[in-house]
Design a protein around this motif. Structure first.
Motif, short mmCIF file in Angstrom:
data_model
loop_
_atom_site.label_atom_id
_atom_site.label_comp_id
_atom_site.label_asym_id
_atom_site.label_seq_id
_atom_site.Cartn_x
_atom_site.Cartn_y
_atom_site.Cartn_z
N LEU A 66 0.82 -1.21 0.00
CA LEU A 66 0.00 0.00 0.00
C LEU A 66 0.86 1.26 0.00
O LEU A 66 0.56 2.24 -0.70
CB LEU A 66 -0.93 -0.01 1.21
CG LEU A 66 -2.08 -1.02 1.17
CD1 LEU A 66 -2.82 -1.03 2.50
CD2 LEU A 66 -3.04 -0.70 0.04
N LEU A 67 1.94 1.25 0.78
CA LEU A 67 2.83 2.41 0.80
C LEU A 67 3.49 2.60 -0.56
O LEU A 67 3.58 3.73 -1.06
CB LEU A 67 3.90 2.24 1.89
CG LEU A 67 4.92 3.39 1.97
CD1 LEU A 67 4.23 4.70 2.34
CD2 LEU A 67 6.01 3.06 2.98
N ASP A 68 3.94 1.50 -1.18
CA ASP A 68 4.55 1.61 -2.50
C ASP A 68 3.55 2.11 -3.54
O ASP A 68 3.91 2.87 -4.45
CB ASP A 68 5.13 0.25 -2.93
CG ASP A 68 6.37 -0.12 -2.13
OD1 ASP A 68 6.96 0.77 -1.50
OD2 ASP A 68 6.74 -1.31 -2.14
N GLU A 69 2.29 1.68 -3.39
CA GLU A 69 1.26 2.16 -4.30
C GLU A 69 1.06 3.66 -4.12
O GLU A 69 0.95 4.42 -5.10
CB GLU A 69 -0.05 1.41 -4.05
CG GLU A 69 -1.20 1.86 -4.95
CD GLU A 69 -2.50 1.16 -4.60
OE1 GLU A 69 -3.55 1.57 -5.12
OE2 GLU A 69 -2.47 0.20 -3.80
N TYR A 70 1.00 4.10 -2.88
CA TYR A 70 0.82 5.53 -2.60
C TYR A 70 2.00 6.34 -3.13
O TYR A 70 1.83 7.45 -3.64
CB TYR A 70 0.67 5.74 -1.09
CG TYR A 70 0.35 7.16 -0.69
CD1 TYR A 70 -0.95 7.66 -0.83
CD2 TYR A 70 1.34 8.00 -0.19
CE1 TYR A 70 -1.24 8.98 -0.46
CE2 TYR A 70 1.05 9.30 0.18
CZ TYR A 70 -0.24 9.79 0.04
OH TYR A 70 -0.52 11.08 0.39
N ALA A 71 3.20 5.76 -3.05
CA ALA A 71 4.41 6.45 -3.52
C ALA A 71 4.57 6.36 -5.03
O ALA A 71 5.47 7.01 -5.58
CB ALA A 71 5.64 5.86 -2.83
N GLY A 72 3.74 5.55 -5.69
CA GLY A 72 3.92 5.34 -7.12
C GLY A 72 5.20 4.58 -7.41
O GLY A 72 5.84 4.78 -8.45
N ALA A 73 5.57 3.69 -6.49
CA ALA A 73 6.87 3.00 -6.59
C ALA A 73 6.72 1.51 -6.86
O ALA A 73 7.65 0.75 -6.59
CB ALA A 73 7.66 3.22 -5.30
N GLN A 74 5.58 1.09 -7.40
CA GLN A 74 5.40 -0.35 -7.63
C GLN A 74 6.44 -0.89 -8.61
O GLN A 74 7.03 -1.96 -8.38
CB GLN A 74 4.00 -0.66 -8.17
CG GLN A 74 2.86 -0.25 -7.24
CD GLN A 74 2.24 1.07 -7.63
OE1 GLN A 74 2.95 2.03 -7.94
NE2 GLN A 74 0.92 1.11 -7.66
N ASP A 75 6.68 -0.17 -9.71
CA ASP A 75 7.66 -0.64 -10.70
C ASP A 75 9.06 -0.66 -10.10
O ASP A 75 9.84 -1.61 -10.34
CB ASP A 75 7.63 0.24 -11.94
CG ASP A 75 6.35 0.09 -12.74
OD1 ASP A 75 5.64 -0.93 -12.52
OD2 ASP A 75 6.05 0.97 -13.56
N LEU A 76 9.40 0.36 -9.33
CA LEU A 76 10.72 0.40 -8.70
C LEU A 76 10.86 -0.73 -7.70
O LEU A 76 11.93 -1.38 -7.61
CB LEU A 76 10.93 1.75 -8.02
CG LEU A 76 12.28 1.93 -7.29
CD1 LEU A 76 13.44 1.71 -8.25
CD2 LEU A 76 12.36 3.32 -6.65
N ALA A 77 9.81 -1.03 -6.94
CA ALA A 77 9.86 -2.14 -5.98
C ALA A 77 10.09 -3.47 -6.71
O ALA A 77 10.83 -4.34 -6.22
CB ALA A 77 8.57 -2.20 -5.16
N ALA A 78 9.45 -3.62 -7.87
CA ALA A 78 9.66 -4.84 -8.66
C ALA A 78 11.10 -4.93 -9.15
O ALA A 78 11.70 -6.01 -9.16
CB ALA A 78 8.69 -4.88 -9.83
N ARG A 79 11.68 -3.78 -9.56
CA ARG A 79 13.08 -3.78 -10.00
C ARG A 79 14.02 -4.09 -8.85
O ARG A 79 15.05 -4.77 -9.02
CB ARG A 79 13.44 -2.44 -10.63
CG ARG A 79 12.77 -2.18 -11.96
CD ARG A 79 13.48 -1.09 -12.75
NE ARG A 79 13.48 0.18 -12.07
CZ ARG A 79 12.51 1.08 -12.16
NH1 ARG A 79 11.45 0.83 -12.93
NH2 ARG A 79 12.57 2.23 -11.53
N VAL A 80 13.71 -3.61 -7.66
CA VAL A 80 14.53 -3.92 -6.48
C VAL A 80 14.51 -5.42 -6.22
O VAL A 80 15.56 -6.03 -5.94
CB VAL A 80 14.02 -3.14 -5.25
CG1 VAL A 80 14.66 -3.68 -3.97
CG2 VAL A 80 14.34 -1.66 -5.40
#
Length: 555
Positions: free
Chosen positions: A146-160
């Motif tokens: 949920l935090l990653d979604e709010y941050a717009g960081a879903q793609d970055l989280a997947a790359r991590v």
């Protein structure tokens, strides 16, 4: 925005077609009437998992379709164009069928699509929140997502996560290389010995053919010389030699030609034959002159051919295949050298670690910024939901060791009062508080996202009274920005709707079917009165229901 939903032979629905308005639509009905059935049908249309028992009893196939307004939605038009699907005048039509045997098919604007495509498009059209989100909100992985979604960081989280896996693979390669170093050393020694053994034949695939030809000539030298001498005797030496006989025959024909000119061409033909036989004899003589006996060369060839045959038998290949075997040995040595190069392995591991660190650091920065903003927005929402004394925070704590999910854990924390310490949701929040916290988080996330239609399936469970009024106002405010569909059992929430639909079960032809009807204002008064007073509806409850509708501001 969802404009129309059509359902046929799905669960308890025989045939149903609903039209939806902008703003807040509330769906009510008695317990067990099938309110969540509509949410299930919509989820199925958006690529959800299908089961054969979803087909209505007695039917062979369930059919569902939905019409969405897509005017101004550039991302949807871009998705349609990329998928090769023609836009339908700013309308997006989704259709799905489910056979009783289990087969499922889907279309967008009449074009067949995969379920993965349907889910991808569905995520741009509708966001569904169920009451089960209250319980999932307690899970650490859900809070992090949920935090990653709010941050717009879903793609970055997947790359991590992928960078972490690549780093771990590099670490494992290094570990395996060290563990197998002794085995690789033995393998290398054996390969080097084999390559040294094959050195005489390495890199020369034509050498076997040349040696075989020369060995064959030397092995039959005497017979070749004898046959050459005999052939020369027949061609040009002796009284009966071919050249002598041809010359005599040519002279006879020449004499005959003096009498009969028609024979002259025959004489000329014999002259050509005489010339060819002479040339053949000369070439044969030169060949014979080159056949000089050389016993030492014969012995060298015997040794070379014997060694090649020995190697071929030893390695179970044919003699011409020995150079290819040597080439494979050379390639294997290069592989072993690369695997043995600890510097190369260390460099690969360091590069993978650096790639992970760079992506993980960026993700940490986005999470830290988003954690503060999310907490601020949720706290503002909690005040609207009659939790003004509560305090919500997002805690980030560094892991001892990096993980696929990043460098830090994510934990949602809350306190019932500003004077109390923050604690984990499952340790501090009561059932009603958890429902409101979940609703606050969901509405904050939904208002930030660009999805035009939001569906809330009984997210108001466990609350009532003034809190229920606050929930209704919160949903109404959200509906001013998005189309919102709410399945509710609270009259306070139902009164806030711009559109009201009642769901009930009805018996017909010996079976039970789910029916849905849009309510006008008098019918809404009756339905809200039922929700207030149960089965016994009095004038007082009707009056209360009418007042609730009058005081609400439908969105």
């Amino acid at each position: 925005m969802l404009q129309r939903l059509a359902i046929r032979d799905y669960l308890l629905v025989e045939s149903l077609e609903l039209e939806f308005a902008p703003g807040l639509t509330v769906l009510t009905g008695e317990t067990g009437a099938g309110k969540s059935l509509l949410v299930g049908a919509l989820a199925l249309l958006l690529g959800g998992r299908a089961e054969p028992d979803m087909v209505r009893a007695g039917a062979t196939r369930a059919e569902l379709s939905a019409e969405f307004a897509a005017a101004g939605r550039r991302e949807i038009r871009a998705w349609l164009e990329e998928a090769g699907i023609a836009p339908e005048e700013d309308i997006c039509l989704l259709r799905r069928t489910l056979e009783r045997e289990g087969r499922s098919r889907a279309w967008v604007n009449g074009t067949p699509v995969t379920l993965a495509q349907l889910r991808e498009l569905g995520e741009m059209l509708v966001d569904i929140h169920s009451q089960h989100a209250h319980h999932s909100l307690l899970r650490a992985d859900v809070q992090r997502a949920l935090l990653d979604e709010y941050a717009g960081a879903q793609d970055l989280a997947a790359r991590v996560a992928e960078a972490w896996r690549a780093w771990q693979r590099a670490v494992e390669h290094s570990r395996q290389a060290l563990a197998e170093r002794d085995r690789m050393a033995r393998d290398r020694a054996e390969t080097e010995a084999l390559l040294a053994e094959l050195a005489p034949v390495e890199g020369d695939a034509a050498r076997w053919a040349e040696l075989s030809a020369e060995h064959g000539r030397l092995a039959h030298l005497q017979s070749l010389l004898q046959l050459a001498a005999q052939t020369l005797e027949l061609l040009r030496e002796g009284e009966s030699a071919a050249l002598t006989q041809i010359s005599a025959a040519r002279q006879h024909l020449a004499q005959m030609g003096e009498v009969d000119g028609g024979l002259l061409p025959l004489a000329q033909g014999l002259q050509s034959a005489h010339t060819e036989v002479q040339e053949t004899a000369r070439e044969l003589q030169r060949y014979a002159d080159r056949l000089n006996p050389d016993p030492q060369r014969q012995q060298e060839l015997d040794r070379s051919m014997g060694e090649i045959h020995r190697l071929a038998r030893k390695h179970r290949v044919s003699p011409p295949e020995l150079p290819a075997l040597a080439e494979r040995c050379r390639a294997r040595l290069e592989e072993l050298d690369a695997a043995r190069d600890s510097r190369q392995l260390s460099d690969a591991e360091a590069q993978a670690q650096a790639a992970y660190a760079e992506a993980a650091d960026r993700l940490t920065q986005l999470r830290e910024k988003a954690a503060r903003a999310l907490a601020k927005s949720v706290n503002a929402a909690l005040k609207e939901l009659a939790l003004s004394d509560a305090r919500f925070a997002v805690a980030l704590e560094a892991w001892p060791e990096p993980r696929a999910s990043g460098r830090e854990s994510v934990a949602f924390q809350v306190s019932a009062h500003a004077s109390l310490a923050l604690g984990a949701l499952d340790k501090v929040a009561s059932g009603g508080e958890l429902s409101r916290i979940s609703l606050a988080v969901q509405t904050v996330l939904s208002s930030r996202a660009g999805v035009p239609t939001l569906v809330f399936d009984e997210v108001d469970v466990g609350i009532g009274g003034a809190v229920a009024e606050a929930v209704g106002r919160r949903l109404a405010a959200l509906a001013a920005q998005r189309q919102v569909l709410v399945i509710t059992h609270l009259p306070q929430v139902a009164a806030c709707g711009r559109q009201h639909m009642r769901i009930r079960k009805a018996a017909a032809n010996g079976s039970v079917a789910t029916q849905v009807e849009a309510l006008d204002r008098p019918a809404r008064v009756e339905e809200i009165a039922r929700m207030l007073g149960g089965r016994e509806i009095t004038a007082t409850t009707r009056k209360h229901a009418s007042e609730m509708l009058a005081q609400s501001k439908p969105a």
